[in-house]
Scaffold this motif. Structure first.
Motif, mmCIF file in Angstrom:
data_model
loop_
_atom_site.group_PDB
_atom_site.id
_atom_site.type_symbol
_atom_site.label_atom_id
_atom_site.label_comp_id
_atom_site.label_asym_id
_atom_site.label_seq_id
_atom_site.Cartn_x
_atom_site.Cartn_y
_atom_site.Cartn_z
ATOM 1 N N THR A 31 0.838 -1.209 0.000
ATOM 2 C CA THR A 31 0.000 0.000 0.000
ATOM 3 C C THR A 31 0.866 1.250 0.000
ATOM 4 N N GLY A 34 5.587 1.892 5.557
ATOM 5 C CA GLY A 34 5.246 1.946 6.972
ATOM 6 C C GLY A 34 6.440 2.392 7.789
ATOM 7 N N LEU A 60 -2.331 2.613 16.234
ATOM 8 C CA LEU A 60 -1.524 2.108 15.116
ATOM 9 C C LEU A 60 -1.993 0.714 14.718
ATOM 10 N N THR A 114 -9.458 -2.629 21.578
ATOM 11 C CA THR A 114 -9.380 -3.317 20.281
ATOM 12 C C THR A 114 -7.964 -3.236 19.737
ATOM 13 N N ARG A 118 -2.961 -6.404 10.475
ATOM 14 C CA ARG A 118 -2.816 -6.542 9.029
ATOM 15 C C ARG A 118 -1.659 -7.469 8.729
ATOM 16 N N LEU A 195 -14.091 1.687 8.444
ATOM 17 C CA LEU A 195 -13.444 2.841 9.065
ATOM 18 C C LEU A 195 -12.629 3.634 8.061
ATOM 19 N N ASP A 331 -3.112 12.103 11.535
ATOM 20 C CA ASP A 331 -2.543 10.897 10.956
ATOM 21 C C ASP A 331 -1.099 10.676 11.356
HETATM 22 O O1 TXA Z 1 -1.853 0.455 4.399
HETATM 23 C C1 TXA Z 1 -1.764 0.726 5.594
HETATM 24 O O2 TXA Z 1 -2.690 0.477 6.400
HETATM 25 C C2 TXA Z 1 -0.479 1.391 6.087
HETATM 26 C C3 TXA Z 1 0.657 0.380 5.931
HETATM 27 C C4 TXA Z 1 1.979 0.909 6.486
HETATM 28 O O3 TXA Z 1 0.294 -0.842 6.523
HETATM 29 N N1 TXA Z 1 -0.599 1.836 7.439
HETATM 30 C C5 TXA Z 1 -1.388 2.902 7.780
HETATM 31 O O4 TXA Z 1 -1.357 3.223 9.124
HETATM 32 O O5 TXA Z 1 -2.050 3.521 6.971
HETATM 33 P P1 TXA Z 1 -1.918 4.581 9.706
HETATM 34 O O6 TXA Z 1 -1.487 4.609 11.127
HETATM 35 O O7 TXA Z 1 -1.467 5.712 8.861
HETATM 36 O O8 TXA Z 1 -3.477 4.400 9.664
HETATM 37 C C6 TXA Z 1 -4.102 3.468 10.542
HETATM 38 C C7 TXA Z 1 -5.571 3.747 10.611
HETATM 39 C C8 TXA Z 1 -5.874 5.052 11.299
HETATM 40 O O9 TXA Z 1 -6.990 5.632 10.651
HETATM 41 C C9 TXA Z 1 -6.217 4.623 12.728
HETATM 42 O O10 TXA Z 1 -7.050 5.544 13.386
HETATM 43 C C10 TXA Z 1 -6.925 3.308 12.455
HETATM 44 O O11 TXA Z 1 -6.198 2.712 11.386
HETATM 45 N N2 TXA Z 1 -6.857 2.382 13.608
HETATM 46 C C11 TXA Z 1 -5.768 1.749 14.100
HETATM 47 N N3 TXA Z 1 -6.093 1.001 15.176
HETATM 48 C C12 TXA Z 1 -7.411 1.146 15.370
HETATM 49 C C13 TXA Z 1 -8.346 0.635 16.338
HETATM 50 N N4 TXA Z 1 -7.952 -0.178 17.317
HETATM 51 N N5 TXA Z 1 -9.638 1.021 16.213
HETATM 52 C C14 TXA Z 1 -10.041 1.853 15.227
HETATM 53 N N6 TXA Z 1 -9.212 2.380 14.285
HETATM 54 C C15 TXA Z 1 -7.914 2.041 14.360
#
Ligand code: TXA
Ligand code: MG
Length: 331
Positions: A31, A34, A60, A114, A118, A195, A331
Motif C-alpha cells: 500500500t 510503513g 496504530l 481493540t 494486518r 473505518l 494521521d
Molecule cells: O496500508 C496501511 O494500512 C499502512 C501500511 C503501512 O500498513 N498503514 C497505515 O497506518 O495507513 P496509519 O497509522 O497511517 O493508519 C491506521 C488507521 C488510522 O486511521 C487509525 O485511526 C486506524 O487505522 N486504527 C488503528 N487502530 C485502530 C483501532 N484499534 N480502532 C479503530 N481504528 C484504528
C-alpha cells in the motif's frame, strides 16, 4: 543519519536487527511505506508517535507475518477468519477485541480495547516480519497530517534523520492505504463498519461481509476511529475537487482525457482506471505540490473520479486533502 538499506537479505537482516533493538525502520508494503517499530516494546512504539508528531490517541496497526500470528492477539470471529483467508496477505486491516494476554504494547492501540491487524503482501514486508519474529507496529511513514509515502525518497523527505533506516523497495504497487474494517460490533450482531476505504474495494468485500455500516461516526465517537477525522494528507497548495475546467495558473490532477489549459498536468490514469489512479495518487499530489509551488501556481484542480473500485479510496483521500479548515490533523 537514516540508512538507506538495499532490498536484499543483508538489508532485511540489518533492518530486523534495528527493530529488535527498539529502533524505527521504514519499510515498503504493497500500500504505502510503513514506519515500523517493535509492537511489543512500549518505548519503541512511543518513539513512532514522536517521529511522526502523531497524537497518542490515534492508534496504530500491528503487522504480522501470518493470520495465525495475528489472531493469537485478538478474539477472531468467523467473519474475520474468512476475510483473512480471502484477502491476507493483502491491503485489508481488521479491528477486533484484543486479548488480555497479547504482548502488544497498550500504546499501539492508544489504550482502546481493540487492536487493528494486518498481514501485508509485499515480499520485503513479509521477509522483515519473518526475520523480526514479532509484530511490527507501523503507521504510514509520513509526518502527521501529510501525504503517505509510496517510495523510499518520499520517506526520506518526510522522516530523514528521525529514523534509523529505510528499506528501499521502489514504488508501492497499490498506492493507497489498507481498507480498515471494524468487526468488533459483529460479536453482538451489528454490521461490520468501514473505518477507512482503501486497497481492497467494497465490491470485493461485499460477498463475504454483506452490507457494511458506512455511516461516519458521531462527533463524540470519533476518537474510536481517529484517523477518520478530516484534514489529512494535506498538500500545501489548495486542492479543488470535481473540476470541470481549469485556470491557467492551476495545476491539474487528470483522470482520463485532461481538461485543457492547465499550467501543469499530472495524469493519474489516461485510460480512466481507478487502480492505476490509486497507485499514482500520492506521487502525483507530491509532484504537483512541489512543482506548482515552485511555479507560484494558485492551486491544484482534481478531475472527478468514479466511486467504484479503488476510486472510493482515491476520492476519500482527495476529500481529506482538500479540507483546509484547520481541522485536527491526526494521521
Ligand atoms: O496500508 C496501511 O494500512 C499502512 C501500511 C503501512 O500498513 N498503514 C497505515 O497506518 O495507513 P496509519 O497509522 O497511517 O493508519 C491506521 C488507521 C488510522 O486511521 C487509525 O485511526 C486506524 O487505522 N486504527 C488503528 N487502530 C485502530 C483501532 N484499534 N480502532 C479503530 N481504528 C484504528
Ligand atoms: Mg497514515
Amino acid at each position: 543519519m537514516t540508512a538507506r538499506l538495499a532490498a536484499d537479505a543483508a538489508g532485511i537482516a540489518e533492518a530486523a536487527a534495528f527493530l529488535r533493538a527498539g529502533e524505527r525502520v521504514a519499510f515498503p508494503t504493497e500500500t504505502v511505506y510503513g514506519l515500523g517499530g517493535d509492537a511489543t516494546n512500549a518505548s519503541a512504539v512511543a518513539a513512532i508517535f514522536a517521529a511522526k508528531g502523531r497524537p497518542r490517541f490515534n492508534p496504530l496497526i500491528a503487522h504480522y507475518a501470518s493470520a495465525e500470528a495475528a489472531f493469537a492477539d485478538v478474539i477472531a470471529t468467523p467473519l474475520a477468519k474468512s476475510l483473512a483467508a480471502a484477502f491476507w496477505p493483502g491491503p485489508l486491516t481488521l479491528v477486533l477485541p484484543r486479548r488480555a494476554q497479547s504482548p502488544v504494547a497498550d500504546l499501539v492501540s492508544a489504550g482502546l480495547p481493540t487492536l487493528a491487524l494486518r498481514v501485508p503482501a509485499h515480499p520485503l514486508a513479509q521477509a522483515l516480519l519473518a526475520a523480526v519474529a514479532r509484530p511490527i507496529a507501523a503507521p504510514s511513514a509520513n509526518r502527521s497530517g501529510r501525504i503517505s509515502p509510496t517510495s523510499a525518497a518520499h520517506v526520506l523527505a518526510e522522516l530523514g534523520g528521525r529514523i534509523a533506516a529505510v528499506i528501499d523497495g521502489g514504488d508501492c504497487r497499490v498506492g493507497v492505504e489498507s481498507t480498515v474494517l471494524d468487526l468488533t460490533g459483529t460479536l453482538t450482531g451489528a454490521r461490520p463498519r468501514l473505518l477507512r476505504p482503501g486497497g481492497i474495494s467494497l465490491e470485493a468485500l461485499a460477498p463475504l461481509t454483506g452490507a457494511l455500516d458506512l455511516a461516519p461516526l458521531a462527533g463524540d465517537q470519533q476518537p474510536l476511529s481517529p484517523g477518520m477525522l478530516r484534514s489529512h494528507y494535506a498538500p500545501t497548495l489548495p486542492l479543488r475537487l470535481h473540476a470541470r475546467d481549469v485556470a491557467g495558473d492551476e495545476a491539474l490532477l487528470a483522470f482520463g482525457p485532461p481538461l485543457p489549459g492547465a499550467a501543469l498536468v499530472f495524469q493519474l490514469s489516461a485510460a480512466g482506471n481507478t487502480e492505476e489512479a490509486a497507485s499514482r495518487l500520492y506521487a502525483g499530489l507530491r509532484a504537483l505540490d512541489a512543482e506548482g509551488g515552485r511555479l507560484g501556481l494558485s492551486g491544484i484542480a482534481a478531475m472527478a473520479i468514479p466511486e467504484t473500485g479503488l476510486g472510493r479510496a482515491v476520492n476519500d483521500r482527495l476529500a481529506r486533502a482538500a479540507v483546509r479548515d484547520g481541522g485536527v490533523d491526526v494521521d
